[in-house]
Motif scaffolding. Sequence first.
Motif: not given
Length: 181
Positions: A67-80
């Motif tokens: 997921g993502n938080g305020p001011g952060l870029t989104p992250r997907a499951i399994g992403e490094s």
Amino acid sequence: MSEPFVGEIRQFPYSFAPHNFAYCAGQLMPIQQNTALFSLLGVNYGGNGTSNFGLPNLQGRAMMHQGNGPGLTPRAIGESDGAATVSLIQAEIPAHNHLMTVKIGAPVNIAVTGTGGYLTVSEQSDGTTRQNAYSNLTNQLVPLAPTMLSLSGSSAAHENRQPFLVIPFCIALFGMFPSRN
């Protein structure tokens, strides 16, 4: 140790993975012997999805939530993401000066700064500053060697990881199947 959930990740201070656990080292696992774990992980961490699937690779990495938080870029499951070492470029290094102090003969501190490729001398004594206080030294000033203030580092990478203690991550291959609410 309580019975784990299938797919639960824990850290163990052993030089081996405990019974019914496997290292989180990105290895491929056969689906046929690990159907419950495959139903939870899928091919998020690798594998072909027909005969094998991959476990997470947490070697030299820190876990991060999806997921993502305020001011952060989104992250997907399994992403490094990230790198263990980084080479800085000149634009990433802030402008700064290197000052040096020298002593000549008597115990008088002389502040020496580079101006136009030459050293200039200004004496600092009793809180006063006199530019070129040692006029008899001006004929002894020499150009700075190009290597004295040149770029350094040779484009070598520097360590970019946070402080760490090496304790392996292991994933439960068997155990209680988590409920899906």
